[in-house]
Write an enzyme that holds these catalytic residues in place. Structure first.
Site, PDB file in Angstrom:
ATOM      1  N   ASP A  52     -14.068   6.107  -2.654  1.00  0.00           N
ATOM      2  CA  ASP A  52     -13.229   6.007  -1.465  1.00  0.00           C
ATOM      3  C   ASP A  52     -12.521   7.318  -1.162  1.00  0.00           C
ATOM      4  OD1 ASP A  52     -11.985   4.570   0.587  1.00  0.00           O
ATOM      5  OD2 ASP A  52     -10.223   4.233  -0.649  1.00  0.00           O
ATOM      6  N   ASP A  53     -12.075   8.013  -2.196  1.00  0.00           N
ATOM      7  CA  ASP A  53     -11.296   9.239  -1.980  1.00  0.00           C
ATOM      8  C   ASP A  53     -12.159  10.348  -1.381  1.00  0.00           C
ATOM      9  OD1 ASP A  53      -8.809   8.258  -3.226  1.00  0.00           O
ATOM     10  OD2 ASP A  53     -10.128   8.099  -4.959  1.00  0.00           O
TER      11      ASP A  53
ATOM     12  N   GLU B 190     -11.972   4.519  -7.349  1.00  0.00           N
ATOM     13  CA  GLU B 190     -10.690   4.820  -6.702  1.00  0.00           C
ATOM     14  C   GLU B 190      -9.786   5.638  -7.621  1.00  0.00           C
ATOM     15  OE1 GLU B 190     -10.137   3.398  -3.462  1.00  0.00           O
ATOM     16  OE2 GLU B 190      -8.600   4.931  -3.516  1.00  0.00           O
ATOM     17  N   ASP B 191      -9.255   6.705  -7.099  1.00  0.00           N
ATOM     18  CA  ASP B 191      -8.244   7.497  -7.805  1.00  0.00           C
ATOM     19  C   ASP B 191      -8.666   7.948  -9.201  1.00  0.00           C
ATOM     20  OD1 ASP B 191      -6.847   7.299  -5.495  1.00  0.00           O
ATOM     21  OD2 ASP B 191      -5.056   6.378  -6.337  1.00  0.00           O
TER      22      ASP B 191
ATOM     23  N   ASN C  88      -0.503  11.563  -0.216  1.00  0.00           N
ATOM     24  CA  ASN C  88       0.307  10.364  -0.441  1.00  0.00           C
ATOM     25  C   ASN C  88       0.985  10.451  -1.801  1.00  0.00           C
ATOM     26  OD1 ASN C  88      -0.576   9.073   1.947  1.00  0.00           O
ATOM     27  ND2 ASN C  88      -2.473   8.460   0.932  1.00  0.00           N
TER      28      ASN C  88
ATOM     29  N   TYR D  49       0.876  -1.179   0.000  1.00  0.00           N
ATOM     30  CA  TYR D  49       0.000   0.000   0.000  1.00  0.00           C
ATOM     31  C   TYR D  49       0.911   1.226   0.000  1.00  0.00           C
ATOM     32  CZ  TYR D  49      -4.414   2.283   1.377  1.00  0.00           C
ATOM     33  OH  TYR D  49      -5.541   3.064   1.413  1.00  0.00           O
TER      34      TYR D  49
ATOM     35  N   LYS E  87      -5.555  -2.067  -3.035  1.00  0.00           N
ATOM     36  CA  LYS E  87      -6.751  -1.844  -2.203  1.00  0.00           C
ATOM     37  C   LYS E  87      -7.437  -3.181  -1.907  1.00  0.00           C
ATOM     38  CE  LYS E  87      -6.982   2.681  -1.823  1.00  0.00           C
ATOM     39  NZ  LYS E  87      -7.381   3.552  -0.722  1.00  0.00           N
TER      40      LYS E  87
ATOM     41  N   ARG F 229      -5.763  10.038 -11.398  1.00  0.00           N
ATOM     42  CA  ARG F 229      -5.191  10.747 -10.244  1.00  0.00           C
ATOM     43  C   ARG F 229      -4.717   9.687  -9.269  1.00  0.00           C
ATOM     44  NH1 ARG F 229      -5.517  10.000  -5.692  1.00  0.00           N
ATOM     45  NH2 ARG F 229      -7.420  10.825  -4.806  1.00  0.00           N
TER      46      ARG F 229
HETATM   47  P1  NAI Z   1      -7.665  16.320  -5.979  1.00  0.00           P
HETATM   48  O1  NAI Z   1      -6.885  16.448  -7.223  1.00  0.00           O
HETATM   49  O2  NAI Z   1      -9.127  16.066  -6.056  1.00  0.00           O
HETATM   50  O3  NAI Z   1      -7.449  17.631  -5.071  1.00  0.00           O
HETATM   51  C1  NAI Z   1      -6.235  18.296  -4.894  1.00  0.00           C
HETATM   52  C2  NAI Z   1      -6.559  19.708  -4.439  1.00  0.00           C
HETATM   53  O4  NAI Z   1      -5.371  20.350  -4.010  1.00  0.00           O
HETATM   54  C3  NAI Z   1      -7.168  20.572  -5.537  1.00  0.00           C
HETATM   55  O5  NAI Z   1      -8.244  21.281  -4.996  1.00  0.00           O
HETATM   56  C4  NAI Z   1      -6.042  21.532  -5.895  1.00  0.00           C
HETATM   57  O6  NAI Z   1      -6.505  22.775  -6.359  1.00  0.00           O
HETATM   58  C5  NAI Z   1      -5.369  21.654  -4.538  1.00  0.00           C
HETATM   59  N1  NAI Z   1      -4.008  22.160  -4.572  1.00  0.00           N
HETATM   60  C6  NAI Z   1      -3.002  21.808  -5.411  1.00  0.00           C
HETATM   61  N2  NAI Z   1      -1.898  22.540  -5.135  1.00  0.00           N
HETATM   62  C7  NAI Z   1      -2.216  23.338  -4.090  1.00  0.00           C
HETATM   63  C8  NAI Z   1      -1.498  24.308  -3.362  1.00  0.00           C
HETATM   64  N3  NAI Z   1      -0.232  24.589  -3.643  1.00  0.00           N
HETATM   65  N4  NAI Z   1      -2.145  24.948  -2.358  1.00  0.00           N
HETATM   66  C9  NAI Z   1      -3.430  24.665  -2.063  1.00  0.00           C
HETATM   67  N5  NAI Z   1      -4.148  23.759  -2.728  1.00  0.00           N
HETATM   68  C10 NAI Z   1      -3.548  23.103  -3.732  1.00  0.00           C
HETATM   69  O7  NAI Z   1      -6.982  15.187  -5.148  1.00  0.00           O
HETATM   70  P2  NAI Z   1      -7.554  14.407  -3.877  1.00  0.00           P
HETATM   71  O8  NAI Z   1      -8.258  13.188  -4.317  1.00  0.00           O
HETATM   72  O9  NAI Z   1      -8.286  15.326  -2.992  1.00  0.00           O
HETATM   73  O10 NAI Z   1      -6.191  13.941  -3.211  1.00  0.00           O
HETATM   74  C11 NAI Z   1      -5.254  14.899  -2.737  1.00  0.00           C
HETATM   75  C12 NAI Z   1      -4.153  14.181  -1.984  1.00  0.00           C
HETATM   76  O11 NAI Z   1      -4.712  13.529  -0.858  1.00  0.00           O
HETATM   77  C13 NAI Z   1      -3.432  13.116  -2.805  1.00  0.00           C
HETATM   78  O12 NAI Z   1      -2.058  13.181  -2.516  1.00  0.00           O
HETATM   79  C14 NAI Z   1      -3.993  11.815  -2.290  1.00  0.00           C
HETATM   80  O13 NAI Z   1      -3.038  10.770  -2.329  1.00  0.00           O
HETATM   81  C15 NAI Z   1      -4.296  12.178  -0.855  1.00  0.00           C
HETATM   82  N6  NAI Z   1      -5.371  11.354  -0.296  1.00  0.00           N
HETATM   83  C16 NAI Z   1      -5.118  10.764   0.907  1.00  0.00           C
HETATM   84  C17 NAI Z   1      -6.055   9.950   1.477  1.00  0.00           C
HETATM   85  C18 NAI Z   1      -5.799   9.333   2.797  1.00  0.00           C
HETATM   86  O14 NAI Z   1      -6.529   8.417   3.196  1.00  0.00           O
HETATM   87  N7  NAI Z   1      -4.800   9.796   3.521  1.00  0.00           N
HETATM   88  C19 NAI Z   1      -7.325   9.651   0.810  1.00  0.00           C
HETATM   89  C20 NAI Z   1      -7.525  10.381  -0.432  1.00  0.00           C
HETATM   90  C21 NAI Z   1      -6.557  11.194  -0.951  1.00  0.00           C
END
Ligand code: NAI
Length: 543
Positions: free
Chosen positions: A259-260, A236-237, A399, A94, A165, A147
């Protein structure tokens, strides 16, 4: 089918092969004598050998490859090793190693796993699904690779994510591996570097968009319903260009969730509530600032606001306590081009584009990073938060590890050890001023395996918001005072299976309560769930 296999063919069948664990009698009856070394071993010895071999590998990616090769030889030994060494192996199968595996997918490829449905398969997706040899299929994880973690568009390389997953579905959620189907919807790739990589294994064409994309998805979902009725479909993603629309389109049509957005939402609410057990604060008094306004941030913000309303705030008051900042700055009313799914989160306020400025102006008590931007939380950002919070809460959810908004060490150092820190990827405990501070891993792995188990146990027809709230409560209830005393706001990862059972009981309970279940409620749901769970052991031999 594997029940009738003998000799070399049996040893090559990953579902049936048990290698050196075949008994003397089985070796005679199944034509194996001479094809195996003479020692007859217990599974524990086989597991120990796997762990020894993993330790000898030079890198985590080598370990990942070793585990995947093991899975090709023996599914049961792979699952058994994973379950017996869950906390140790999770970072390999993972996040973070699975991120590297996806980036290198074409290079480390050994054998196909899962199902590939491409943009060229319009009109025959059902045929492809029916070709799947294992089953009955009960849980499907699908991605279009657009993504992958915080790594962007990895196209068909993203197949590593549904595979990973579903490994957790089996190890933690007790859903048998033969019932799990990873699917890659290969609609092309806009990442030119990968598209030009000679080892790339997907379609080398720009991503399908608009009506053509929607039509492919529609055919896929209809085929899933027809070929695998009652199966759970987990999105997912997917990039947020499609994720919110797909969830809205399909959540009332079949048993599915994203999930996200939703899994992360439940995990995030549980994390906030657990952090408040340390600070002693009330949820309705918090101010949250999210760096990022994508799937993860919006999922958590939606859940937190709903919880605030349940605790007495008006929707307007709850909204005023949750601020989101993305690449264009704060979500504020009147900002040009705000998509529909962001509108409910927009505030009446002057625009602000800078994170440190936003912290100074809004005085958040909880800072949540879900931006996919590593090191976004600089020392300036974290100290600004710590300047007005006795116990600043910092979640760096992005991540894999390199994308975390800050590290555990940084969060503790920059706040003089006062931060309550959790991250999406694992961080080691930190020694600080004679204390050992243990960061939690804020990952939706604490939610989705139990969510899936609860849905399948009850035969749920739909996945409701109430189920995610119940899952969040069940997760929070698994955090002990001892966890909190060390600063950890999640249970240890060695307890992921127990957590999944608790989440499943809660989710299935909602399905039965709200008439969303097709299976009868057993007298003792927890016992029934426990009894139904897959445990990796070699199948009874026909010898
Ligand atoms: P997404 O692409 O839907 O959202 C990313 C957001 O970050 C967008 O709104 C974008 O405008 C913003 N962003 C980008 N650069 C920025 C900056 N410099 N300042 C402020 N905002 C900025 O992606 P999602 O699905 O929300 O995932 C984001 C991250 O969260 C990924 O790295 C993913 O791996 C992680 N994630 C972690 C999870 C967990 O369980 N810990 C679960 C889901 C996602």
């Amino acid at each position: 089918m594997s029940g009738s296999l003998t000799g070399a063919a049996l040893l090559r069948d990953a579902m049936a092969n048990r290698g050196t664990a075949f008994s003397e009698a089985e070796r005679d009856a199944l034509g194996l004598r001479g094809l195996l070394p003479p020692a007859v071993e217990k599974p524990e010895r086989q597991v120990a050998r796997v762990i020894d071999n993993l330790k000898r590998q030079a890198t985590d990616l080598d370990r990942y490859c070793w585990l995947m090769a093991l899975r090709e030889r023996s599914e049961v030994l792979f699952q058994r090793t994973l379950l017996d060494h869950l906390a140790e192996l999770l970072p390999l199968v993972y996040t973070p190693t699975v991120g590297q595996a996806c980036q290198q997918f074409g290079r480390i490829f050994q054998a196909p796993r899962g199902l590939y449905v491409t943009a060229n398969d319009r009109g025959r997706i059902g045929e492809l699904l029916r070709r799947w040899p294992a089953g009955p299929v009960r849980a499907i994880v699908v991605t279009d690779g657009s993504r992958i973690l915080g790594l962007g568009d990895l196209g068909a390389n993203g197949m590593g994510i549904p595979i990973g997953k579903l490994e957790l579905y089996s190890a933690c959620g007790g859903i048998a591996p033969q019932s799990c189907l990873p699917v890659m919807l290969d609609v092309g790739i806009d990442n030119e570097a990968l598209r030009d990589d000679p080892y790339y294994l997907g379609l080398r064409q720009p991503r399908l968009q608009g009506e053509a994309y929607d039509a492919l998805l529609e055919e896929f979902v209809c085929a899933v319903q027809e070929c695998f009725p009652g199966a759970l479909l987990q999105f997912e993603d997917f990039s947020n260009r499609n994720a919110f629309a797909l969830l809205a389109r399909y959540r009332e049509r079949l048993c599915c969730f994203n999930d996200d957005i939703q899994g992360t939402g439940a995990m995030g609410l549980a994390a906030v509530n657990s952090a408040l057990r340390i600070t002693g604060g009330r949820l309705t008094e918090q101010r949250l600032l999210f760096a990022g306004a994508g799937e993860a941030a919006l999922g958590i913000a939606t859940m937190v606001k709903a919880a605030m309303v349940e605790q007495g705030l008006s929707p307007e008051q709850a909204r005023e306590r949750c601020w989101l900042l993305d690449t264009q700055g704060l979500l504020v009313a009147g900002r040009a081009g705000l998509p529909a799914h962001k509108l409910p989160h927009a505030q009446q306020r002057e625009p602000l584009t800078d994170l440190p400025e936003a912290i100074a102006a809004l005085q958040p008590t909880i800072l949540i990073g879900a931006s996919g931007v590593g090191q976004l939380f600089s020392e300036e950002v974290v100290t600004a938060l710590a300047s007005h919070c006795e116990r600043p809460v910092v979640f760096a959810l992005s991540n894999p590890t390199a994308k975390a908004e800050c590290s555990a060490q940084q969060a503790y150092e920059w706040t003089g050890g006062r931060a309550i820190f959790a991250a999406g990827s694992p961080f080691a405990p930190v020694e600080f001023s004679g204390r050992t501070l243990v960061p939690g891993q804020a990952n939706n792995a604490y939610i989705f395996p139990g969510m899936g188990l609860g849905l399948l146990t009850s035969g749920a027809t739909r996945v409701s918001d109430a189920m995610f709230f119940a899952a969040a409560d069940a997760l929070a209830a698994q955090v002990s005072d001892a966890d909190l005393a060390s600063g950890r706001i999640f249970p240890g990862q060695d307890r992921l299976r127990e957590v999944a059972i608790a989440v499943a009981v809660a989710v299935a309970g909602i399905a039965w309560r709200d008439s969303l279940a097709t299976l009868p409620r057993p007298a003792d749901p927890e016992m029934a769930i426990l009894a139904s769970m897959y445990r990796p052991s070699y199948p009874a031999c026909t010898a």
